[in-house]
Design a protein around this motif. Structure first.
Motif, PDB file in Angstrom:
ATOM      1  N   LEU A  80       0.656  -0.745  -0.397  1.00  0.00           N
ATOM      2  CA  LEU A  80      -0.084   0.038  -0.116  1.00  0.00           C
ATOM      3  C   LEU A  80       0.844   1.485  -0.199  1.00  0.00           C
ATOM      4  CD1 LEU A  80      -3.029   1.323   0.306  1.00  0.00           C
ATOM      5  CD2 LEU A  80      -2.848   0.915   2.782  1.00  0.00           C
ATOM      6  N   GLU A  81       1.911   1.497   0.719  1.00  0.00           N
ATOM      7  CA  GLU A  81       2.575   2.667   0.635  1.00  0.00           C
ATOM      8  C   GLU A  81       3.401   2.948  -0.409  1.00  0.00           C
ATOM      9  OE1 GLU A  81       7.057   3.366   3.133  1.00  0.00           O
ATOM     10  OE2 GLU A  81       5.521   1.743   4.808  1.00  0.00           O
ATOM     11  N   LEU A  82       3.951   1.220  -1.068  1.00  0.00           N
ATOM     12  CA  LEU A  82       4.561   1.589  -2.345  1.00  0.00           C
ATOM     13  C   LEU A  82       3.502   2.545  -3.339  1.00  0.00           C
ATOM     14  CD1 LEU A  82       6.776   1.271  -4.141  1.00  0.00           C
ATOM     15  CD2 LEU A  82       6.121  -1.078  -4.697  1.00  0.00           C
ATOM     16  N   GLN A  83       2.153   2.044  -3.346  1.00  0.00           N
ATOM     17  CA  GLN A  83       1.533   2.217  -4.912  1.00  0.00           C
ATOM     18  C   GLN A  83       0.868   3.437  -4.699  1.00  0.00           C
ATOM     19  OE1 GLN A  83      -1.545  -0.402  -3.956  1.00  0.00           O
ATOM     20  NE2 GLN A  83      -1.148  -2.087  -5.074  1.00  0.00           N
ATOM     21  N   GLU A  84       1.136   3.815  -2.804  1.00  0.00           N
ATOM     22  CA  GLU A  84       1.161   5.363  -2.323  1.00  0.00           C
ATOM     23  C   GLU A  84       2.070   6.169  -3.287  1.00  0.00           C
ATOM     24  OE1 GLU A  84      -2.078   4.816   1.473  1.00  0.00           O
ATOM     25  OE2 GLU A  84       0.269   5.608   1.711  1.00  0.00           O
ATOM     26  N   LYS A  85       3.363   5.745  -3.254  1.00  0.00           N
ATOM     27  CA  LYS A  85       4.052   6.429  -2.915  1.00  0.00           C
ATOM     28  C   LYS A  85       4.338   6.802  -4.843  1.00  0.00           C
ATOM     29  CE  LYS A  85       8.353   8.651  -2.256  1.00  0.00           C
ATOM     30  NZ  LYS A  85       8.225   9.647  -2.169  1.00  0.00           N
ATOM     31  N   LEU A  86       3.851   5.545  -5.852  1.00  0.00           N
ATOM     32  CA  LEU A  86       3.952   5.392  -6.915  1.00  0.00           C
ATOM     33  C   LEU A  86       2.758   6.122  -7.522  1.00  0.00           C
ATOM     34  CD1 LEU A  86       4.869   1.817  -7.507  1.00  0.00           C
ATOM     35  CD2 LEU A  86       6.063   4.334  -7.728  1.00  0.00           C
ATOM     36  N   LEU A  87       1.721   6.639  -6.734  1.00  0.00           N
ATOM     37  CA  LEU A  87       1.147   7.377  -7.605  1.00  0.00           C
ATOM     38  C   LEU A  87       0.941   8.097  -7.337  1.00  0.00           C
ATOM     39  CD1 LEU A  87      -2.231   5.412  -6.068  1.00  0.00           C
ATOM     40  CD2 LEU A  87      -1.893   5.974  -8.505  1.00  0.00           C
ATOM     41  N   LYS A  88       1.728   9.149  -6.235  1.00  0.00           N
ATOM     42  CA  LYS A  88       2.180  10.828  -5.565  1.00  0.00           C
ATOM     43  C   LYS A  88       3.161  10.752  -7.415  1.00  0.00           C
ATOM     44  CE  LYS A  88       1.625  11.142  -0.756  1.00  0.00           C
ATOM     45  NZ  LYS A  88       1.900  11.091   0.025  1.00  0.00           N
TER      46      LYS A  88
END
Length: 191
Positions: free
Chosen positions: A39-47
């Motif tokens: 989830l953290e990785l996905q959020e970071k990638l979206l940002k």
């Protein structure tokens, strides 16, 4: 069966159930941590997609994610091995692979962070592989240069290494071809 044997049998069953519950808890915790990291990785990638993409940062994040998973796999394999001396045969083949990857991780980390490639072999003049920093009173950080093979090195460390290979050379220049101290390829100075 007498009463003592029944009690022993019940205790063994109870211990087995407790061990199974503990293993399930460990697996659940590992899954929760992995899900959290995803989830953290996905959020970071979206940002990152919304902003200007920074390839190096994305690679660092993914590498840290992989590194954490490797550590989790290693812990799980070691706990299975400790509980059952035979281990799980199907998982035992992963142990040498995980051990090799674990040895490569610090080298990759140094490369991603553009650190001196001589740190891992303890030949760096400024930092040891255990993280100990030398020359701490020096306010200026030493200059890092890139080699054509892709590795990074402190300029002073590189000059020391090349002086061993070519005693007549005092300072490395871009036109000098020498062997990289890490990958042993013929290389030269880029920056």
């Amino acid at each position: 069966m007498n009463e003592e044997e029944e009690e022993e049998e019940e205790e063994e069953k109870k211990e087995e159930e407790e061990e199974e519950e503990e293993e399930e808890k460990e697996e659940d915790n590992a899954k929760k941590e992995t899900d959290s990291l995803k989830l953290e990785l996905q959020e970071k990638l979206l940002k990152e997609e919304e902003e200007e993409e920074d390839t190096e940062e994305i690679i660092r994040i993914k590498f840290n994610y992989v590194k954490k998973n490797i550590n989790e796999i290693s812990k799980i394999l070691n706990s299975k091995k400790e509980k059952n001396s035979k281990g799980t045969p199907s998982l035992n083949i992963l142990i040498p692979f995980i051990n090799k990857i674990s040895k490569i991780v610090p080298k990759v980390q140094n490369q991603l962070e553009k650190k001196c490639c001589l740190i891992f072999s303890n030949l760096c003049n400024y930092e040891a592989s255990n993280g100990e920093v030398f020359n701490g009173n020096n306010i200026e950080s030493p200059k890092i240069v890139q080699l054509s093979c892709g590795h990074y090195c402190h300029e002073e460390c590189l000059n020391s290494m090349v002086a061993i290979q070519y005693p007549s050379v005092e300072k490395v220049s871009p036109d000098l071809v020498f062997r990289c101290p890490t990958c042993f390829c013929d290389t030269n100075l880029i920056s």
